[in-house]
Design a protein around this motif. Structure first.
Motif, mmCIF file in Angstrom:
data_model
loop_
_atom_site.group_PDB
_atom_site.id
_atom_site.type_symbol
_atom_site.label_atom_id
_atom_site.label_comp_id
_atom_site.label_asym_id
_atom_site.label_seq_id
_atom_site.Cartn_x
_atom_site.Cartn_y
_atom_site.Cartn_z
ATOM 1 N N UNK A 41 0.830 -1.198 0.000
ATOM 2 C CA UNK A 41 0.000 0.000 0.000
ATOM 3 C C UNK A 41 0.877 1.265 0.000
ATOM 4 N N UNK A 42 1.858 1.306 0.894
ATOM 5 C CA UNK A 42 2.719 2.497 0.966
ATOM 6 C C UNK A 42 3.497 2.701 -0.331
ATOM 7 N N UNK A 43 4.025 1.601 -0.864
ATOM 8 C CA UNK A 43 4.794 1.704 -2.101
ATOM 9 C C UNK A 43 3.908 2.189 -3.233
ATOM 10 N N UNK A 44 2.689 1.658 -3.295
ATOM 11 C CA UNK A 44 1.755 2.070 -4.336
ATOM 12 C C UNK A 44 1.439 3.556 -4.231
ATOM 13 N N UNK A 45 1.164 4.022 -3.004
ATOM 14 C CA UNK A 45 0.883 5.453 -2.816
ATOM 15 C C UNK A 45 2.104 6.306 -3.152
ATOM 16 N N UNK A 46 3.279 5.765 -2.830
ATOM 17 C CA UNK A 46 4.521 6.476 -3.143
ATOM 18 C C UNK A 46 4.654 6.675 -4.658
ATOM 19 N N UNK A 47 4.356 5.613 -5.414
ATOM 20 C CA UNK A 47 4.414 5.733 -6.881
ATOM 21 C C UNK A 47 3.369 6.731 -7.383
ATOM 22 N N UNK A 48 2.147 6.621 -6.824
ATOM 23 C CA UNK A 48 1.056 7.474 -7.308
ATOM 24 C C UNK A 48 1.249 8.943 -6.945
ATOM 25 N N UNK A 49 2.005 9.212 -5.889
ATOM 26 C CA UNK A 49 2.172 10.601 -5.469
ATOM 27 C C UNK A 49 3.612 11.090 -5.649
ATOM 28 N N UNK A 50 4.502 10.694 -4.728
ATOM 29 C CA UNK A 50 5.873 11.244 -4.749
ATOM 30 C C UNK A 50 6.564 11.043 -6.096
ATOM 31 N N UNK A 51 6.597 9.777 -6.572
ATOM 32 C CA UNK A 51 7.339 9.511 -7.809
ATOM 33 C C UNK A 51 6.672 10.254 -8.964
ATOM 34 N N UNK A 52 5.362 10.172 -9.000
ATOM 35 C CA UNK A 52 4.626 10.814 -10.087
ATOM 36 C C UNK A 52 4.861 12.329 -10.134
ATOM 37 N N UNK A 53 4.827 12.958 -8.969
ATOM 38 C CA UNK A 53 5.055 14.413 -8.949
ATOM 39 C C UNK A 53 6.471 14.774 -9.375
ATOM 40 N N UNK A 54 7.435 13.980 -8.892
ATOM 41 C CA UNK A 54 8.826 14.251 -9.279
ATOM 42 C C UNK A 54 8.995 14.104 -10.783
ATOM 43 N N UNK A 55 8.353 13.074 -11.362
ATOM 44 C CA UNK A 55 8.465 12.868 -12.809
ATOM 45 C C UNK A 55 7.798 14.014 -13.566
ATOM 46 N N UNK A 56 6.649 14.485 -13.057
ATOM 47 C CA UNK A 56 5.981 15.611 -13.723
ATOM 48 C C UNK A 56 6.865 16.863 -13.732
ATOM 49 N N UNK A 57 7.569 17.071 -12.607
ATOM 50 C CA UNK A 57 8.473 18.232 -12.545
ATOM 51 C C UNK A 57 9.697 18.015 -13.422
ATOM 52 N N UNK A 58 10.066 16.739 -13.645
ATOM 53 C CA UNK A 58 11.222 16.401 -14.492
ATOM 54 C C UNK A 58 12.547 16.656 -13.816
ATOM 55 N N UNK A 59 13.627 16.552 -14.586
ATOM 56 C CA UNK A 59 14.964 16.844 -14.076
ATOM 57 C C UNK A 59 15.569 15.695 -13.288
ATOM 58 N N UNK A 60 16.662 16.005 -12.603
ATOM 59 C CA UNK A 60 17.431 14.990 -11.880
ATOM 60 C C UNK A 60 16.634 14.331 -10.773
ATOM 61 N N UNK A 61 15.736 15.093 -10.139
ATOM 62 C CA UNK A 61 14.993 14.506 -9.031
ATOM 63 C C UNK A 61 14.138 13.342 -9.513
ATOM 64 N N UNK A 62 13.617 13.457 -10.746
ATOM 65 C CA UNK A 62 12.801 12.383 -11.315
ATOM 66 C C UNK A 62 13.622 11.095 -11.421
ATOM 67 N N UNK A 63 14.850 11.225 -11.969
ATOM 68 C CA UNK A 63 15.742 10.060 -12.051
ATOM 69 C C UNK A 63 15.950 9.437 -10.676
ATOM 70 N N UNK A 64 16.239 10.305 -9.720
ATOM 71 C CA UNK A 64 16.551 9.828 -8.376
ATOM 72 C C UNK A 64 15.364 9.081 -7.769
ATOM 73 N N UNK A 65 14.169 9.640 -7.929
ATOM 74 C CA UNK A 65 12.966 9.015 -7.343
ATOM 75 C C UNK A 65 12.686 7.654 -7.979
#
Lengths: 93, 93, 93, 93
Positions: free
Chosen positions: B55-79
């Motif tokens: 559940x936590x991992x799924x929410x992490x993908x749906x929120x944190x990772x997704x937002x970082x990818x939307x913003x783009x850049x190095x943080x997206x790679x890292x996430x």
């Protein structure tokens, strides 16, 4: 007497440590700890539980199952069957 | 804010229930409960922990990772890299 | 193009090695190899398959999911949801 | 004789089917099949392998370990120890 009885204090100590890990997880969630760090801690607690299970199952084979087999008869069949089912649940959990 | 934050009360409830299961395990061992019954209960707690992790991992993908990818850049790679490592730990624990 | 496409030759090499392991398992059984040795080899093949799965899933997150999220919209939701389900199947298999 | 010997044809049939699944996986990758579908098929093959392992281990307990325990002596200790180690590898793979 269950097979783990001579190691009872050690098993209890491990379970208390796991209880502490699960309480620690609650604090992490309350404090909005970063998801990945919570996940790392869950993996540690899961692995610790699995490790207690392997220990108990091993002692069960070395004592209960072994004694039933030495005595022979229907109880031996039942114990071996039961151990096989427990191993399945463990592998699939 | 971590991805699980809107489900925080539900996650906490589940962790408190798991804490109760681990305390129950200690009582079972203290009372010399039959090994196989202890193992069944450990499998249940392990599966419950794994379920919180998913559940936590799924929410992490749906929120944190997704937002970082939307913003783009190095943080997206890292996430994305970090999520891949967390999945490995989970599959192998 | 699937996310693994640039590593396709490497993925295929790993799958061919696993196919060889499974064929080796058949020979072991035909030759009445001792059960424990067969089990050790099954664990190796299982772990190798799991490792290919983790690689493919990782590449899927780094490419397909990431691109869908960058483009945004409904497809992003669908991809994230689908990845969450694949992770569940992997953790529970 | 290993414990699985009376089910040998059934075990071989299952392993041949798994070999077919792994070959199917190679075709899927060659044809650029969508990652998630490849992953679903890997989960199926992993589960099938795990299932063969559980069967072999169960038969090993019911036959080899059981007979060694009935005969008693050092060999019984060795067999039980060896089975415990195989269970650990299986749970952790």
């Amino acid at each position: 007497m269950p097979g783990y009885s001579e190691d009872k204090p050690a098993v209890l100590r491990r379970l208390r440590r796991i209880e502490g890990q699960v309480r620690g997880l609650q604090r992490m969630v309350e404090d909005d700890t970063y998801c990945i760090d919570v996940l790392t801690q869950i993996s540690a607690a899961t692995r610790a539980l699995e490790s207690v299970a392997l220990e108990l199952l091993g002692e069960h084979l070395s004592h209960c199952v072994r004694e039933a087999v030495s005595r022979g008869g229907d109880e031996a069949d039942a114990k071996v069957h039961e151990a096989r089912e427990a191993i399945k649940r463990l592998v699939r959990s």
